[in-house]
Motif scaffolding. Structure first.
Motif, PDB file in Angstrom:
ATOM      1  N   ILE A 186      -8.260   0.126   2.390  1.00 49.71           N
ATOM      2  CA  ILE A 186      -8.096   0.490   0.903  1.00 49.71           C
ATOM      3  C   ILE A 186      -9.125   1.035   0.477  1.00 49.71           C
ATOM      4  O   ILE A 186      -9.511   2.207  -0.432  1.00 49.71           O
ATOM      5  CB  ILE A 186      -8.340  -0.724   0.689  1.00 49.71           C
ATOM      6  CG1 ILE A 186      -6.864  -0.858   0.453  1.00 49.71           C
ATOM      7  CG2 ILE A 186      -7.779  -0.127  -1.605  1.00 49.71           C
ATOM      8  CD1 ILE A 186      -6.353  -2.820   0.122  1.00 49.71           C
ATOM      9  N   ILE A 187     -10.601   0.711   1.156  1.00 48.24           N
ATOM     10  CA  ILE A 187     -11.602   1.734   0.492  1.00 48.24           C
ATOM     11  C   ILE A 187     -11.387   3.510   1.056  1.00 48.24           C
ATOM     12  O   ILE A 187     -12.404   4.238   0.529  1.00 48.24           O
ATOM     13  CB  ILE A 187     -12.752   0.747   1.372  1.00 48.24           C
ATOM     14  CG1 ILE A 187     -13.230  -0.017   0.738  1.00 48.24           C
ATOM     15  CG2 ILE A 187     -13.660   1.647   1.601  1.00 48.24           C
ATOM     16  CD1 ILE A 187     -13.857  -0.921   1.517  1.00 48.24           C
ATOM     17  N   PHE A 188     -11.039   3.181   2.414  1.00 50.04           N
ATOM     18  CA  PHE A 188     -10.873   4.749   3.194  1.00 50.04           C
ATOM     19  C   PHE A 188      -9.985   6.149   2.122  1.00 50.04           C
ATOM     20  O   PHE A 188      -9.324   6.600   2.365  1.00 50.04           O
ATOM     21  CB  PHE A 188     -10.632   5.088   4.182  1.00 50.04           C
ATOM     22  CG  PHE A 188     -12.236   4.866   5.327  1.00 50.04           C
ATOM     23  CD1 PHE A 188     -13.251   6.538   4.858  1.00 50.04           C
ATOM     24  CD2 PHE A 188     -12.788   3.361   5.370  1.00 50.04           C
ATOM     25  CE1 PHE A 188     -14.953   6.092   5.703  1.00 50.04           C
ATOM     26  CE2 PHE A 188     -13.695   3.733   5.864  1.00 50.04           C
ATOM     27  CZ  PHE A 188     -14.780   4.467   5.715  1.00 50.04           C
ATOM     28  N   ASP A 189      -8.631   5.156   1.354  1.00 49.53           N
ATOM     29  CA  ASP A 189      -8.042   5.435   0.786  1.00 49.53           C
ATOM     30  C   ASP A 189      -8.088   6.047  -0.761  1.00 49.53           C
ATOM     31  O   ASP A 189      -7.886   4.395  -0.981  1.00 49.53           O
ATOM     32  CB  ASP A 189      -6.017   5.532   0.869  1.00 49.53           C
ATOM     33  CG  ASP A 189      -5.674   5.898  -0.466  1.00 49.53           C
ATOM     34  OD1 ASP A 189      -5.489   6.137  -1.168  1.00 49.53           O
ATOM     35  OD2 ASP A 189      -4.782   5.431   0.983  1.00 49.53           O
ATOM     36  N   LYS A 190      -8.576   6.752  -1.390  1.00 47.73           N
ATOM     37  CA  LYS A 190      -9.223   6.581  -2.653  1.00 47.73           C
ATOM     38  C   LYS A 190      -8.266   6.457  -4.046  1.00 47.73           C
ATOM     39  O   LYS A 190      -8.702   5.675  -5.128  1.00 47.73           O
ATOM     40  CB  LYS A 190      -9.287   8.738  -3.246  1.00 47.73           C
ATOM     41  CG  LYS A 190     -10.316   8.407  -4.494  1.00 47.73           C
ATOM     42  CD  LYS A 190     -10.920  10.354  -4.815  1.00 47.73           C
ATOM     43  CE  LYS A 190     -11.277  10.307  -5.755  1.00 47.73           C
ATOM     44  NZ  LYS A 190     -12.699  11.304  -6.411  1.00 47.73           N
ATOM     45  N   GLN A 191      -6.989   6.979  -3.439  1.00 47.83           N
ATOM     46  CA  GLN A 191      -6.193   6.473  -5.044  1.00 47.83           C
ATOM     47  C   GLN A 191      -6.238   4.844  -4.949  1.00 47.83           C
ATOM     48  O   GLN A 191      -6.095   4.433  -5.680  1.00 47.83           O
ATOM     49  CB  GLN A 191      -4.304   7.031  -4.692  1.00 47.83           C
ATOM     50  CG  GLN A 191      -3.695   6.997  -6.086  1.00 47.83           C
ATOM     51  CD  GLN A 191      -2.255   7.495  -5.307  1.00 47.83           C
ATOM     52  OE1 GLN A 191      -1.688   7.987  -4.613  1.00 47.83           O
ATOM     53  NE2 GLN A 191      -1.599   8.302  -6.416  1.00 47.83           N
TER      54      GLN A 191
END
Length: 189
Positions: free
Chosen positions: A25-30
């Motif tokens: 989740i942290i590496f997916d900005k949205q």
């Protein structure tokens, strides 16, 4: 935040899956912004670590890694003693309680987003929670996953304030990333 609610927010049924899921989740900005907004809608007190009790209960390995966590009151006292600085190093930082207290003290003093925080943490399970804690606060920071005593490092993450939260970049050349931070810990053990 309680275990069930946090697990629901990140989309896991069992807590052992939380570190990997949180890291994705942290590496997916949205997805990251959505999670931050949802967490802040439940608990907007950024003066302390909202995930510390979750991590302690679900992820910490006190027996093997000797993980103990700094009480919030001690963290705030330490931040007051350290005073006004533009750069700080928190080695063995866990989920970031001391750094959060320092950030909060800095924010109360001058609300300057140009402070820079450096953290080193050994356990990979703590890193997603640490990154979450720094990024939801919009910190400019460098997070290093590695051993502060042996100077063996696995990952370096640079966090940059984007106005509300922090953006993240993983440094590909780990040794260069550590050197750029001027982290020279000569402990002479």
């Amino acid at each position: 935040m309680n275990k069930d609610k946090f697990n629901e927010l990140i989309g896991v049924e069992e807590s052992y899956k939380a570190p990997d899921k949180l890291m994705s989740i942290i590496f997916d900005k949205q997805k990251r912004v959505k999670l931050f907004d949802e967490v802040l809608a439940i608990d907007d007190d950024l003066s302390q670590d909202q995930l510390r009790s979750y991590f302690q209960e679900q992820q910490a390995d006190r027996r093997n890694n000797k993980q103990d966590f700094t009480p919030t009151s001690i963290a705030h006292l330490t931040a007051l003693i350290v005073g006004d600085t533009k750069s700080n190093l928190d080695s063995c930082c866990g989920t970031g309680t001391l750094t959060i207290a320092k950030w909060w003290a800095d924010k109360q003093r001058d609300d300057d987003v140009n402070h820079h925080y450096q953290m080193i943490e050994l356990t990979e399970a703590a890193i997603p929670f640490l990154l979450f804690n720094m990024m939801i606060r919009g910190m400019n920071a460098t997070v290093i996953n590695g051993n502060v005593l042996t100077k063996e490092y696995k990952h370096v993450y640079k966090l940059t304030n984007n106005g509300k939260y922090s953006d993240i970049e993983e440094v590909k050349d780990v040794q260069k990333g550590v050197e750029e931070q001027s982290i020279t810990l000569d402990l002479n053990l």
